[in-house]
Scaffold this motif. Structure first.
Motif, PDB file in Angstrom:
ATOM      1  N   TRP A  33      54.430  80.911  55.418  1.00 28.08           N
ATOM      2  CA  TRP A  33      55.635  81.511  55.973  1.00 28.08           C
ATOM      3  C   TRP A  33      55.455  83.007  56.135  1.00 28.08           C
ATOM      4  CZ3 TRP A  33      59.154  79.328  58.571  1.00 28.08           C
ATOM      5  CH2 TRP A  33      60.458  79.833  58.677  1.00 28.08           C
ATOM      6  N   TYR A  57      64.172  81.260  45.377  1.00 28.29           N
ATOM      7  CA  TYR A  57      63.662  80.030  44.793  1.00 28.29           C
ATOM      8  C   TYR A  57      64.150  79.798  43.369  1.00 28.29           C
ATOM      9  CZ  TYR A  57      60.690  77.968  48.294  1.00 28.29           C
ATOM     10  OH  TYR A  57      60.259  77.317  49.392  1.00 28.29           O
ATOM     11  N   PHE A  61      66.842  73.362  39.698  1.00 30.17           N
ATOM     12  CA  PHE A  61      65.975  72.188  39.570  1.00 30.17           C
ATOM     13  C   PHE A  61      64.496  72.499  39.649  1.00 30.17           C
ATOM     14  CE2 PHE A  61      66.445  72.786  44.011  1.00 30.17           C
ATOM     15  CZ  PHE A  61      65.301  72.268  44.594  1.00 30.17           C
ATOM     16  N   ARG A  62      64.193  73.710  40.116  1.00 29.48           N
ATOM     17  CA  ARG A  62      62.769  74.029  40.157  1.00 29.48           C
ATOM     18  C   ARG A  62      62.331  74.919  38.995  1.00 29.48           C
ATOM     19  NH1 ARG A  62      63.121  73.945  46.073  1.00 29.48           N
ATOM     20  NH2 ARG A  62      64.365  75.768  45.761  1.00 29.48           N
TER      21      ARG A  62
ATOM     22  N   TYR B  25      56.549  69.618  57.189  1.00 37.07           N
ATOM     23  CA  TYR B  25      56.709  70.197  55.844  1.00 37.07           C
ATOM     24  C   TYR B  25      57.497  71.479  56.009  1.00 37.07           C
ATOM     25  CZ  TYR B  25      52.759  73.313  56.873  1.00 37.07           C
ATOM     26  OH  TYR B  25      51.950  74.247  57.416  1.00 37.07           O
ATOM     27  N   SER B  26      57.863  72.093  54.895  1.00 38.42           N
ATOM     28  CA  SER B  26      58.892  73.126  54.936  1.00 38.42           C
ATOM     29  C   SER B  26      58.655  74.193  55.996  1.00 38.42           C
ATOM     30  CB  SER B  26      59.048  73.754  53.561  1.00 38.42           C
ATOM     31  OG  SER B  26      57.812  74.313  53.188  1.00 38.42           O
ATOM     32  N   VAL B  27      57.402  74.639  56.123  1.00 37.16           N
ATOM     33  CA  VAL B  27      57.151  75.744  57.027  1.00 37.16           C
ATOM     34  C   VAL B  27      57.381  75.320  58.472  1.00 37.16           C
ATOM     35  CG1 VAL B  27      55.443  77.386  57.866  1.00 37.16           C
ATOM     36  CG2 VAL B  27      55.534  76.806  55.441  1.00 37.16           C
ATOM     37  N   GLY B  30      61.031  74.650  59.035  1.00 36.12           N
ATOM     38  CA  GLY B  30      61.778  75.907  59.125  1.00 36.12           C
ATOM     39  C   GLY B  30      61.566  76.576  60.478  1.00 36.12           C
ATOM     40  N   THR B  42      65.807  80.628  55.543  1.00 34.87           N
ATOM     41  CA  THR B  42      65.089  80.943  54.295  1.00 34.87           C
ATOM     42  C   THR B  42      64.352  79.691  53.872  1.00 34.87           C
ATOM     43  OG1 THR B  42      67.084  82.117  53.743  1.00 34.87           O
ATOM     44  CG2 THR B  42      65.362  82.061  52.084  1.00 34.87           C
ATOM     45  N   LEU B  43      63.129  79.884  53.498  1.00 35.02           N
ATOM     46  CA  LEU B  43      62.302  78.740  53.190  1.00 35.02           C
ATOM     47  C   LEU B  43      62.901  77.899  52.074  1.00 35.02           C
ATOM     48  CD1 LEU B  43      59.800  77.836  54.564  1.00 35.02           C
ATOM     49  CD2 LEU B  43      58.439  78.901  52.804  1.00 35.02           C
ATOM     50  N   SER B  44      63.471  78.619  51.099  1.00 34.49           N
ATOM     51  CA  SER B  44      63.953  77.858  49.947  1.00 34.49           C
ATOM     52  C   SER B  44      65.118  76.932  50.319  1.00 34.49           C
ATOM     53  CB  SER B  44      64.374  78.803  48.829  1.00 34.49           C
ATOM     54  OG  SER B  44      65.425  79.613  49.267  1.00 34.49           O
ATOM     55  N   THR B  45      65.862  77.307  51.339  1.00 37.34           N
ATOM     56  CA  THR B  45      66.960  76.409  51.763  1.00 37.34           C
ATOM     57  C   THR B  45      66.376  75.136  52.349  1.00 37.34           C
ATOM     58  OG1 THR B  45      67.074  77.914  53.628  1.00 37.34           O
ATOM     59  CG2 THR B  45      68.969  77.874  52.171  1.00 37.34           C
ATOM     60  N   HIS B  47      63.487  73.878  51.561  1.00 35.80           N
ATOM     61  CA  HIS B  47      62.985  73.131  50.425  1.00 35.80           C
ATOM     62  C   HIS B  47      64.095  72.386  49.718  1.00 35.80           C
ATOM     63  CE1 HIS B  47      58.791  74.822  49.618  1.00 35.80           C
ATOM     64  NE2 HIS B  47      58.714  73.512  49.704  1.00 35.80           N
ATOM     65  N   THR B  48      65.148  73.128  49.440  1.00 28.98           N
ATOM     66  CA  THR B  48      66.268  72.518  48.727  1.00 28.98           C
ATOM     67  C   THR B  48      66.766  71.303  49.478  1.00 28.98           C
ATOM     68  OG1 THR B  48      66.828  74.771  48.166  1.00 28.98           O
ATOM     69  CG2 THR B  48      68.410  73.095  47.554  1.00 28.98           C
ATOM     70  N   TYR B  51      64.342  68.429  49.141  1.00 29.39           N
ATOM     71  CA  TYR B  51      64.372  67.759  47.846  1.00 29.39           C
ATOM     72  C   TYR B  51      65.611  66.876  47.736  1.00 29.39           C
ATOM     73  CZ  TYR B  51      60.594  70.839  46.493  1.00 29.39           C
ATOM     74  OH  TYR B  51      59.406  71.475  46.438  1.00 29.39           O
TER      75      TYR B  51
END
Lengths: 872, 107
Positions: A33, A57, A61-62, B25-27, B30, B42-45, B47-48, B51
């Motif tokens: 990214w 992050y 849960f992580r 996958y996430s990237v 996204g 945002t990458l983490s969103t 990911h979340t 999951y």
């Protein structure tokens, strides 16, 4: 591709909280990214966004599971220290006892380490000291070794031993320095070869090192002597008149150099160096005189590997010069310079000698003290920590892992030991001046920071830490928290008391060992002081007469002094008492069959010698004025010489010394003319007229006890008529005592440290026993409730220690016997080790045990049982 | 089951995941969403969301092989499950039904 990587800190941060299950994936994605972001928005913004991403992050849960968190202990560090401080406060008495013991132990062993290191540092300050050797004059057949070497060695060695790069010599001579009408006797005056100053690396303050000893009548002095005689240091070119006693000559010396006072860790200790060319004027052909053993020789080799090839050539060297007087029985030992201090006990000659045996003894005591202190610390720490089961249990219940608990105990111990170490180092610096005074050294506080000392300290730290931390860390950890928290401590603790018993055993061993060894060392010193020397040293004084002129008139002076009130006996002798025996000749006798080259000391005496010193004749008769031939053809020999001859009777048999032979008139019972470190060597006593090297140059007088001062006044009066020197008399018994002066001092220091060691073991026992008594307080109370008397309780409690005690004695006492027997071998006349020493050691140990065990258990046994039985 | 509900963002992610066969996958997801919607992601969103979807069993994941990129770290690749596809269809049907019921608006 550009090396444009995401910020490291962000990655680390991620690692800190992200569960390992997800870490790889998340990190990989983030990196990718980031790369895209760099392409789109430039690296600065990409980096900022990367931080932002990482932070986003942090989602429940992580996050790491607690199981994964265990390696992050740093947060608990403060808590550990706080708990440690609380523990210290709670058990203030034990803890301070513990800390003090450890500090004293470390302090003592630190001081001893410094002492030993100082001893080992002797003469290592010379540049190239590994290649410098002292040449020791060795007679391989008789085994005699002497630092006094024949002067021609130097002259010939250069050509015969190409491996010897340089060779230098020096020889002591007593001189008188004349200044402003006054005379000062200087003992530490040496004649030194031209190259002496460039051979060794003594610090030069003034003058040119290379040439300061090349000219005749040159003198080099130490800074303190320069200040003493001139009040300043830049004295090169000044003149100093000296008178050499032995040669009876006056010189006007020119100062060519001033050197720094010699370091204390140099075996050479001189105040003045006179240039050797001066002596040629005085002593004539001494340079080629093989028979004159006077100078100490030092040689420098190119490298260590040359030593072997040099050694091989030695016999050939002596063969070659045999016609000029070299003895074929001569040998040379190349003694490395660094060995001179500690490895010279069997080499005769003046130089200040260290004693290896004492170093071992000292080192041994240090190890014992440290062992005692460490065991104490370990014991008390582990004992204390076994009471902390509940804490461990709670920690575990709250998620503490084994590793964490172990870590906690190690950190706690580490902290305490570190504090003790630092404290001990500080104290060492404080007491060092005092210690210096006692042992006669000049060690500096900064010496503590030498690498070997620091290494020893680090070693101590690790050993104590591991030993004291390992018990709580391992044993306490094994409990099941449930047991502990429920109060089932006994089930949790198990029966690991054998560990403690074993430690008590070691403590007993150390105590018994130190006590018995200390007693033996003490006995030996007493033994030396009270040893029957074979003559009566009390009220005996010895006066050296160094002036040749006075020596000529010695008979007259002696006669006049014998008239003095209070002088009961007087005799002139070629040797003082105690004596180094300065004249040794080849010894032969009628019926000698062995080729062995044996030496015999020659001492000039007069008719009154035996009566004066109160030595007795074993057989034959004393020298007599009535028999004219006695003065030229007769001698007395001592018992040792008589034993060498193997004769059964005298019957007018003759002995020979070098080229002369004399009839033996009588045999004198052996008497100790020197310290008890040496045996009585074969000696012959003869009448000699003045004028030779061996002629009488000492007066020995016995004074009446009540008239000592009167007699000394009278003697002084007569002395002053003949000499411009002050009368220099010594009481013989005091001189003998001072022969052991250093030793006595040293032994006192060792005794002091042994007592510290004993004290520490007692401290440990008391601490341990009181702990055990406390643990058993309920048991004792219940016994009392059921009707046991105090005596029964005490007996029961003490008997636990009986077996340990017996085993300890059985181990320690024989060991001590063996060790001390070995140590006593360093003395020519060792005290016999008596069983009472061991009995005393055992009794003292029992007493210590009973007192510590008794007092502590008595405290519990005599108090009201309810105090310990009620639930608190 | 409560968990079967699809959030708006989840739906987007699930859709993208279905579009990107074998490379979701996430990237990439996204990036695709950014491209399609113009939103900043945002990458983490992502990911979340992934999951959560996985928990609901709308997607399944497997670890891809490690490549020279990303410092050799493996990717977690996602593919849509039958249940996921049903959920998408359902969501679409609900919307279609509701669109059909929509009265005519003139703004």
């Amino acid at each position: 591709m550009k090396k444009n990587k995401p910020p490291k800190w962000a990655d680390r941060f991620l690692k800190l909280f992200c569960s390992s299950e997800y870490l790889e994936e998340v990190q990989g994605d983030l990196h990718e990214w980031y790369k895209i972001r760099v392409g789109q928005k430039g690296s600065v913004r990409a980096k900022l966004l990367y931080y932002y991403d990482v932070i986003t992050y942090i989602r429940g849960f992580r996050l790491k599971r607690i199981k994964e968190m265990e390696r992050n202990n740093n947060m608990l560090l403060l808590n550990y220290l706080k708990v440690a401080a609380r523990q210290f406060k709670k058990n203030f008495w034990y803890s301070s006892l513990n800390a003090i013991g450890l500090t004293i132990g470390i302090l003592s062993s630190l001081l001893i380490s410094l002492y030993i290191l100082d001893e080992l540092s002797y003469d290592r300050f010379h540049v190239d000291h590994e290649n410098i050797y002292r040449l020791v004059n060795h007679n391989p057949k008789s085994g005699d070794k002497s630092q006094a070497t024949p002067s021609p060695w130097k002259i010939n060695m250069g050509s015969d031993f190409p491996e010897i790069k340089a060779h230098t010599r020096l020889g002591q001579d007593v001189v008188l320095i004349k200044q402003e009408g006054q005379n000062f006797l200087e003992n530490d005056f040496y004649w030194a070869d031209e190259n002496f100053m460039s051979f060794f690396s003594f610090e030069v303050l003034q003058g040119n090192r290379e040439i300061m000893l090349t000219e005749p009548n040159s003198i080099v002095l130490t800074a303190s002597k320069a200040l003493r005689y001139f009040d300043r240091l830049d004295v090169v070119g000044e003149q100093l008149p000296i008178k050499v006693y032995d040669g009876n000559k006056d010189f006007l010396m020119k100062v060519t150099g001033v050197i720094e006072d010699l370091p204390t860790n140099s075996h050479l200790q001189f105040d003045f160096l006179g240039s050797m060319p001066t002596t040629r004027e005085m002593y004539g052909k001494f340079d080629n005189w093989w028979g004159l053993n006077w100078l100490s020789s030092y040689a420098k080799l190119e490298s260590e590997s040359d030593l072997e090839s040099v050694k091989v050539k030695v016999p050939g060297f002596f063969d070659k010069y045999q016609r000029e007087g070299a003895s074929e029985t001569n040998g040379i030992i190349f003694q490395p310079l660094a060995d001179v201090r500690l490895n010279s006990s069997d080499i005769s000659g003046k130089a200040e000698k260290g004693n290896k045996d004492y170093i071992y003894l000292f080192g041994f005591v240090a190890v014992m003290i440290l062992l005692a202190a460490s065991i104490n610390y370990v014991n008390l720490t582990t004992a204390k920590s076994s009471l902390r089961g509940k804490e461990v249990g709670m920690r575990k219940v709250f998620g503490g892992t084994r590793r964490q608990v172990a870590r906690q105990f190690f950190i706690e111990c580490g902290f305490q030991v570190a504090v003790a170490l630092v404290l001990a180092m500080g104290l060492t610096m404080l007491v060092l001046p005092l210690f210096n005074e006692v042992v006669g050294k000049q060690m500096l506080p900064k010496d503590i920071f030498q690498i070997p000392v620091l290494a020893v300290l680090a070693f101590m730290f690790v050993v104590i830490l591991v030993l004291s931390g390992i018990y709580p860390a391992l044993v306490m950890n094994r409990f099941r928290p449930v047991d502990v928290v429920r109060g089932n401590m006994l089930g949790a603790l198990g029966t690991k008391s054998w560990v403690r018993k074993f430690q008590v055993l070691i403590q007993f061993c150390i105590a018994a060992f130190l006590i018995s060894s200390t007693l033996i060392v003490f006995n030996q010193m007493q033994h030396i002081n009270q040893f029957d020397k074979g003559f009566n040293a009390s009220q005996l004084i010895s006066i050296p007469v160094d002036d040749r002129g006075m020596q000529e008139k010695l008979v007259l002076i002696k006669d006049r002094m014998s008239q003095v009130e209070g002088v009961s006996q007087i005799s002139a002798s070629g040797e003082s008492l105690p004596s180094q025996m300065n004249h040794t000749l080849g010894f032969s006798w009628e019926g000698k069959t062995t080729e062995e080259n044996i030496g015999i000391h020659l001492v000039a005496i007069d008719y009154d010698y035996l009566q004066t010193i109160e030595a007795s004749l074993l057989m034959g008769r004393n020298l007599s004025k009535q028999i004219v031939s006695d003065s030229v053809a007769v001698c007395l020999i001592n018992e040792s010489a008589f034993e060498k001859t193997g004769w059964e009777s005298l019957d007018g048999k003759k002995v020979g010394f070098d080229n002369e032979s004399r009839v033996v008139a009588g045999v004198i019972e052996n008497f100790h003319y020197n310290s008890l470190h040496s045996t009585v060597a074969p000696t012959a006593y003869v009448l000699l007229p003045p004028g030779s090297r061996a002629s009488p140059d000492n007066l020995i007088l016995r004074l009446n006890t009540e008239q000592v001062t009167v007699a000394l006044d009278g003697i002084d009066e007569i002395w002053r008529e003949y000499s411009d020197q002050p009368l220099d008399f010594r009481f013989v018994d005091e001189s003998f005592a001072s022969l052991y002066g250093d030793e006595q001092k040293f032994v006192k220091v060792v005794l002091g440290f042994s007592i510290i060691g004993i004290f520490l073991t007692v401290l440990g026992l008391v601490g341990l026993v009181s702990f055990m008594a406390e643990r058993h307080s309920r048991e004792i109370s219940i016994r009392k409730v059921l009707g046991a008397t105090i005596g029964e309780v005490l007996g029961r409690f003490s008997s636990q220690f009986a077996v340990i005690f017996i085993v300890a004695m059985a181990v320690a006492l024989p060991l001590s016997y063996l060790a001390m027997e070995e140590w006593l071998r360093g003395f020519a006349f060792p005290v016999s080790i008596s069983w009472t020493v061991f009995l005393t050691a055992a009794l003292v140990s029992i007493l210590i045990t009973l007192l510590s065990v008794g007092s502590q258990s008595f405290k519990v046994a005599s108090s009201n049982p309810i105090k310990y039985l009620s639930d608190h | 089951m409560k968990g079967t509900h699809l959030g708006e963002f989840e739906e987007l992610v699930l859709l993208t995941c279905a579009l990107l066969v074998n490379s979701a996958y996430s990237v990439t997801i996204g990036a695709e969403i950014e491209e399609q919607t113009g939103r900043t992601i945002t990458l983490s969103t992502v990911h979340t969301a992934l999951y959560r979807l996985e928990k609901k069993e709308f997607v399944e994941s497997y670890m891809g092989g490690s490549t020279g990129e990303r410092g050799g770290r493996r990717k977690r690749l996602y593919r849509i499950t039958a249940a996921g596809f049903d959920a998408l269809n359902q969501a679409k049907d609900i919307r279609g039904r509701m669109w059909n019921m929509m009265p005519n608006y003139k703004f």
